[in-house]
Design an enzyme around this catalytic site. Structure first.
Site, mmCIF file in Angstrom:
data_model
loop_
_atom_site.group_PDB
_atom_site.id
_atom_site.type_symbol
_atom_site.label_atom_id
_atom_site.label_comp_id
_atom_site.label_asym_id
_atom_site.label_seq_id
_atom_site.Cartn_x
_atom_site.Cartn_y
_atom_site.Cartn_z
ATOM 1 N N GLY A 262 0.726 -1.320 0.145
ATOM 2 C CA GLY A 262 0.152 -0.040 -0.029
ATOM 3 C C GLY A 262 0.905 1.286 0.077
ATOM 4 O O GLY A 262 0.208 2.549 -0.046
ATOM 5 N N ASP A 263 2.139 1.081 -0.210
ATOM 6 C CA ASP A 263 3.042 2.307 -0.231
ATOM 7 C C ASP A 263 4.382 1.845 -0.877
ATOM 8 O O ASP A 263 4.253 0.825 -1.571
ATOM 9 C CB ASP A 263 3.282 2.659 1.655
ATOM 10 C CG ASP A 263 3.573 4.269 1.485
ATOM 11 O OD1 ASP A 263 4.264 4.785 0.696
ATOM 12 O OD2 ASP A 263 3.360 4.678 2.495
ATOM 13 N N ASP A 264 5.405 2.692 -0.765
ATOM 14 C CA ASP A 264 6.604 2.168 -1.615
ATOM 15 C C ASP A 264 7.009 1.021 -1.377
ATOM 16 O O ASP A 264 7.126 0.595 -0.055
ATOM 17 C CB ASP A 264 7.625 3.383 -1.088
ATOM 18 C CG ASP A 264 7.037 4.945 -1.477
ATOM 19 O OD1 ASP A 264 6.663 5.091 -2.503
ATOM 20 O OD2 ASP A 264 7.480 5.637 -0.555
#
Length: 482
Positions: A262-264
């Protein structure tokens, strides 16, 4: 004597045929009991160090039923095995089962090994998560102004630690934490799955990490880190579930990993605003290779935004990203200070992207209001080459800082296939300077084309880093069942 008397009685009652059957049964039972004490499980793995001593979590009362808390068992096991730190080191074996546990801390010269069917389940009882002070290079927690929960597997001031397995699983059961985060119910920053601080010679390999409460792997203020063969999976809408975040670290190698986040997927960091500037510990000499990333709302590789201690000499190659917002992203702002320089990327294959390249000097999240707006970051020496992309909405969005341009940008041998509904303008560039060669569609005027003879102009160092010279050993163990 008692056994002989029983056999004699049986002869008198049932005769010789029954006797033979009975003797066979008795001997079979005795033989099985004897073998039970000798049953061994052999396994082997590749590691920086092998260990002279080994024990199972079951030796310390561990119960792998998915319900019983094993926090004390894990910590007792580590504490007991720490006596062997200077006698060849020790290994803690986690067999098949579901091992519910809160945070526990490792020791030096130690290996934690997970069987292929072993699952560490992160406890949802907050009392099993100690609260730590905020990191000095951040000045506060990321979720809340105060401290932070200790990571599931934690260690500080350690040397020679291996966390590995036969692709065993660590399940953070993150939904509990995500819900509380969204509802604003957390007084402290969510825990990570694996974190080592102020440590040296760390290996994290051959594991599956699921549903972390926040970041998955976080080496910080550490050196000589190998992260290898890791699978990380979290829902693409989960908050801040970064994959691997080297933070103020030197000599780090990340390779052969698969991340859905859900992120980098990889976030390179070195502290936040005035706290990172004061702490002054850069992340440098970082290798990222053979990475596959899926992250529709973030980047395959992000540099920053917390980069106030500096980021230098990052080498990324053989990167595949699918349905990911951007390939490489540099995030900074006024007040960050620090630098991002000598960045080398080659051999990217990208499918369905919002941007291939994104640099911004307008990432305004700050730790507090005490930052110095005149602390300007230096972004220079950014090299991208040999990149293929398709179904892209926009080739690049490059936004430096007025009066503080991003310089020495080099982009060569790049082919970008635009999506059917792509932006009308493929490139936007402000406050950037550099060159290009063999790039399609044509870059902005701030990156003038140097002609086909310069197609290999963008640097990529040939000399390996010291972390590439680490020699791994084959470790073999035979564990006795209890």
């Amino acid at each position: 004597m008692e056994l002989a008397r029983m056999i004699l009685m049986r002869i008198q009652v049932t005769g010789i045929a029954t006797l033979l059957v009975l003797v066979a049964l008795i001997l079979g039972q005795k033989g099985a009991e004897a073998r039970k004490g000798r049953i061994l499980e052999s396994f082997e793995y590749i590691a920086m160090s092998c260990r002279a001593h080994s024990a199972s979590i079951t030796d310390f009362g561990g119960i792998g039923d998915g319900k019983t808390s094993n926090t004390k068992a894990f910590q007792d096991a580590v504490n007991h095995l720490s006596q062997y730190a200077n006698d060849g080191g020790a290994q803690l074996y986690v067999p098949a089962g579901q091992w519910l546990t809160g945070s526990f801390s490792l020791t030096s010269h130690f290996t934690l090994y997970l069987h292929k069917d072993a699952v560490l389940l992160a406890s949802q009882d907050m009392s099993e998560w100690p609260v730590l002070k905020a990191l000095p290079s951040y000045g506060r927690g990321r979720d809340a102004a105060g401290g932070r929960f200790a990571s599931l597997i934690f260690g500080t001031n350690l040397t020679d630690v291996v966390v590995t397995g036969a692709n065993g699983t660590i399940d953070g059961q993150g939904a509990f934490w995500w819900q509380n985060f969204h509802k604003g119910k957390l007084k402290y920053t969510r825990p990570y799955l694996i974190e080592f601080m102020y440590s040296d010679n760390i290996q994290i390999s051959n594991l599956t990490l699921l549903n972390s409460p926040s970041w998955n792997v976080h080496p910080v203020y550490s050196s000589n880190i190998l992260v290898q063969g890791i699978t990380i999976i979290a829902p693409i809408t989960s908050p801040n579930t970064d994959g691997i975040n080297p933070d103020s670290c030197t000599n780090v190698r990340i390779e052969d990993s698969y991340i859905v986040s859900g992120d980098d997927c990889i976030a390179v960091k070195s502290g936040w605003d005035e706290y990172g500037i004061s702490f002054g510990m850069p992340t440098k000499q970082l290798v990222i290779r053979r990475l596959t990333c899926i992250s529709p709302y973030s980047a395959a590789i992000a540099l920053g935004s917390e980069m106030s201690g500096g980021i230098e000499d990052v080498r990324a190659e053989d990167i595949t990203a699918i349905h990911t917002e951007s390939g490489v992203r540099i995030k900074t702002a006024r007040g960050r200070g620090g630098f991002v320089k000598d960045i080398y990327v080659k051999g990217m294959t990208l499918h369905t992207m919002k941007w291939v390249f994104w640099m911004t000097g307008n990432y305004k999240a700050h730790a507090d209001n005490h930052y110095d707006p005149n602390a300007l970051p230096v972004i220079q020496g950014i090299n991208y080459r040999d990149i293929m992309a398709d179904n892209v909405s926009m080739a690049a969005r490059l936004e430096g800082i007025e009066g503080d341009p991003f310089t020495q940008i080099c982009i060569s041998n790049v082919t970008i296939g635009m999506a059917a509904k792509a932006k009308k303008v493929a490139w936007t560039c402000t406050d950037v300077e550099g060159i290009s060669s063999g790039v399609s569609p044509r870059p902005c005027d701030q990156l003038p084309d140097q002609g086909p003879e310069k197609i290999t102009a963008c640097d990529f160092p040939a000399e390996p880093l010291s972390i590439d010279r680490v020699v791994l050993k084959s470790c073999t163990y035979r564990m006795k069942y209890t």
